[in-house]
Motif scaffolding. Sequence first.
Motif, mmCIF file in Angstrom:
data_model
loop_
_atom_site.group_PDB
_atom_site.id
_atom_site.type_symbol
_atom_site.label_atom_id
_atom_site.label_comp_id
_atom_site.label_asym_id
_atom_site.label_seq_id
_atom_site.Cartn_x
_atom_site.Cartn_y
_atom_site.Cartn_z
ATOM 1 N N THR A 41 0.848 -1.193 0.000
ATOM 2 C CA THR A 41 0.000 0.000 0.000
ATOM 3 C C THR A 41 0.880 1.238 0.000
ATOM 4 O OG1 THR A 41 -1.771 -1.136 1.198
ATOM 5 C CG2 THR A 41 -1.768 1.275 1.256
ATOM 6 N N LEU A 42 0.725 2.061 -1.030
ATOM 7 C CA LEU A 42 1.488 3.299 -1.152
ATOM 8 C C LEU A 42 0.566 4.465 -0.805
ATOM 9 C CD1 LEU A 42 2.067 1.399 -3.997
ATOM 10 C CD2 LEU A 42 4.110 2.821 -3.854
ATOM 11 N N VAL A 43 0.943 5.239 0.188
ATOM 12 C CA VAL A 43 0.112 6.353 0.647
ATOM 13 C C VAL A 43 0.736 7.661 0.181
ATOM 14 C CG1 VAL A 43 -0.928 7.511 2.622
ATOM 15 C CG2 VAL A 43 -0.610 5.020 2.649
ATOM 16 N N GLY A 44 0.008 8.350 -0.691
ATOM 17 C CA GLY A 44 0.510 9.528 -1.366
ATOM 18 C C GLY A 44 0.756 9.154 -2.808
ATOM 19 N N SER A 45 -0.030 9.712 -3.722
ATOM 20 C CA SER A 45 0.094 9.321 -5.135
ATOM 21 C C SER A 45 0.914 10.342 -5.906
ATOM 22 C CB SER A 45 -1.292 9.156 -5.769
ATOM 23 O OG SER A 45 -2.070 10.332 -5.615
ATOM 24 N N GLY A 46 2.006 10.805 -5.282
ATOM 25 C CA GLY A 46 2.946 11.678 -5.971
ATOM 26 C C GLY A 46 3.675 10.910 -7.057
ATOM 27 N N GLY A 53 4.501 -8.985 -9.673
ATOM 28 C CA GLY A 53 3.364 -9.836 -9.344
ATOM 29 C C GLY A 53 2.649 -9.518 -8.051
ATOM 30 N N HIS A 54 2.924 -8.350 -7.441
ATOM 31 C CA HIS A 54 2.301 -8.002 -6.170
ATOM 32 C C HIS A 54 0.986 -7.255 -6.376
ATOM 33 C CE1 HIS A 54 6.021 -9.341 -4.490
ATOM 34 N NE2 HIS A 54 6.707 -8.378 -5.088
ATOM 35 N N GLU A 55 0.127 -7.327 -5.371
ATOM 36 C CA GLU A 55 -1.078 -6.502 -5.374
ATOM 37 C C GLU A 55 -0.676 -5.104 -4.940
ATOM 38 O OE1 GLU A 55 -5.248 -5.919 -2.913
ATOM 39 O OE2 GLU A 55 -4.575 -7.983 -3.323
ATOM 40 N N VAL A 56 -1.011 -4.119 -5.760
ATOM 41 C CA VAL A 56 -0.579 -2.737 -5.510
ATOM 42 C C VAL A 56 -1.797 -1.864 -5.236
ATOM 43 C CG1 VAL A 56 0.661 -0.745 -6.435
ATOM 44 C CG2 VAL A 56 1.413 -3.070 -7.018
ATOM 45 N N ARG A 57 -1.743 -1.166 -4.104
ATOM 46 C CA ARG A 57 -2.812 -0.249 -3.712
ATOM 47 C C ARG A 57 -2.221 1.151 -3.589
ATOM 48 N NH1 ARG A 57 -5.130 -3.933 1.349
ATOM 49 N NH2 ARG A 57 -5.816 -5.733 0.092
ATOM 50 N N LEU A 58 -2.731 2.085 -4.387
ATOM 51 C CA LEU A 58 -2.222 3.461 -4.396
ATOM 52 C C LEU A 58 -3.273 4.381 -3.796
ATOM 53 C CD1 LEU A 58 0.109 5.348 -5.295
ATOM 54 C CD2 LEU A 58 -1.071 5.569 -7.501
ATOM 55 N N VAL A 59 -2.884 5.065 -2.708
ATOM 56 C CA VAL A 59 -3.805 5.927 -1.968
ATOM 57 C C VAL A 59 -3.407 7.384 -2.169
ATOM 58 C CG1 VAL A 59 -4.826 6.426 0.285
ATOM 59 C CG2 VAL A 59 -3.985 4.122 -0.217
ATOM 60 N N GLY A 60 -4.354 8.227 -2.529
ATOM 61 C CA GLY A 60 -4.067 9.641 -2.674
ATOM 62 C C GLY A 60 -3.993 10.334 -1.321
ATOM 63 N N SER A 61 -3.186 11.385 -1.247
ATOM 64 C CA SER A 61 -3.165 12.239 -0.057
ATOM 65 C C SER A 61 -4.392 13.143 -0.102
ATOM 66 C CB SER A 61 -1.884 13.091 -0.057
ATOM 67 O OG SER A 61 -2.014 14.140 -0.998
ATOM 68 N N VAL A 78 -8.149 9.339 0.108
ATOM 69 C CA VAL A 78 -7.607 9.343 1.459
ATOM 70 C C VAL A 78 -8.604 8.854 2.500
ATOM 71 C CG1 VAL A 78 -8.194 11.766 1.951
ATOM 72 C CG2 VAL A 78 -6.192 10.687 3.054
ATOM 73 N N ASP A 79 -9.892 9.079 2.277
ATOM 74 C CA ASP A 79 -10.879 8.622 3.265
ATOM 75 C C ASP A 79 -11.093 7.106 3.197
ATOM 76 O OD1 ASP A 79 -12.229 8.537 0.860
ATOM 77 O OD2 ASP A 79 -13.955 9.707 1.529
ATOM 78 N N GLU A 80 -10.427 6.441 2.254
ATOM 79 C CA GLU A 80 -10.508 4.986 2.136
ATOM 80 C C GLU A 80 -9.204 4.309 2.559
ATOM 81 O OE1 GLU A 80 -13.241 4.578 -1.852
ATOM 82 O OE2 GLU A 80 -11.244 5.471 -2.100
ATOM 83 N N VAL A 81 -8.331 5.072 3.212
ATOM 84 C CA VAL A 81 -6.990 4.575 3.499
ATOM 85 C C VAL A 81 -6.999 3.344 4.397
ATOM 86 C CG1 VAL A 81 -6.622 6.142 5.452
ATOM 87 C CG2 VAL A 81 -4.657 5.217 4.209
ATOM 88 N N GLU A 82 -7.910 3.273 5.353
ATOM 89 C CA GLU A 82 -7.934 2.114 6.253
ATOM 90 C C GLU A 82 -8.259 0.834 5.493
ATOM 91 O OE1 GLU A 82 -9.434 2.423 10.219
ATOM 92 O OE2 GLU A 82 -9.589 4.604 10.078
#
Length: 349
Positions: free
Chosen positions: A5-10, A24-32, A64-68
């Motif tokens: 999980t990457l937090v901050g989509s810079g 091959g990993h599951e990648v989750r990108l979270v915006g600030s 960001v409100d879906e980060v959890e």
Amino acid sequence: MSIVTLVGSGQMASALTFPLFENGHEVRLVGSPLDDAVIDGLREDDFHINLTRTLHHGIHYYKVDEVETALDGCDLVVCGVSSFGVDWFLEAIIPIIPEGIPMISVTKGMINYPNGTLQVYPEYWEERLPEHSTLEIYAIGGPCTARDLSDHDHSFVGYCGRDLKKLAEIRALFQTDYYHISLTDDIVGLEAAVALKNGYALGTALAIGLKNLCGDDGIAHVNSKAALFQQSVKEMDALLEIVGGTHKMIMYAAGDLDVTVAGGRSRSVGQYLGEGLSMKEITEKLAGQTLEAVVIATRTASAVKAMAEAGKIDASEFPLLLHVDKLLNEGEKVNIPWSDFQTTTRDKK
């Protein structure tokens, strides 16, 4: 397969999705909180409006409100905010990272204190962890632009942390045939090196903007830029020793300096200063862009002046840094102190 999980989509965090997804990993990108438009665009067609690259289809995007939700079940958290988001990440994200899950950061910069102390972000976060937290913090540094990484250009970086065995496990998630990673436990050295280069990239790029350094054919001379690069490396190496890093980390500072002078916001600020623009004009010209080079140059110069006043160092050893500080914060015009770069050395043999 791991879940990252990457937090901050810079740009850099988003570029890291390429090696992660291709491994091959599951990648989750979270915006600030500032990235809603970026996430909206990615959800539509995987195109990143700031990176100007199309990410792999299959990456999961969250606001960001879906980060959890994005953190649930993950194996690694990547901090992808800019230096302006350091405290937000500390207050909003670190407390909700699941127990036992490590974090690695791409955020570059340092905090300065009134007594002249400079502190890298991993140490800043560690000192402020919630009580009983066992969070392990690692970091990434080195000469790597986000767009070149996205385009699979060969990139060589350093990952740092106290537990080299765990760091090797983290490296295995990212490393590819084009993304090459060395490991070090010199957290202060690596992080200080890649933070300092932003301010010095600004100083080196002054030569690019000076019109009188062009020949009759309009092609810029390179000796002056090389001299500023050389002085930058010298001053950065001295600063690495002051903050407690090893001299070996100067390789990352020099490599990252070269990359940054080649293009980007730090180069732009230096070039515009060389052209004679004021900081007010530059800020207006680069409106909407985070000018981290200005922050780190100012903080480092403030620390140097504080240490010099306390008699701990000689400020005259940092003429380029102090000239840059005057350009940024005192409204001075470019007048590179070439003679102050001159030294006389004696072989110790």
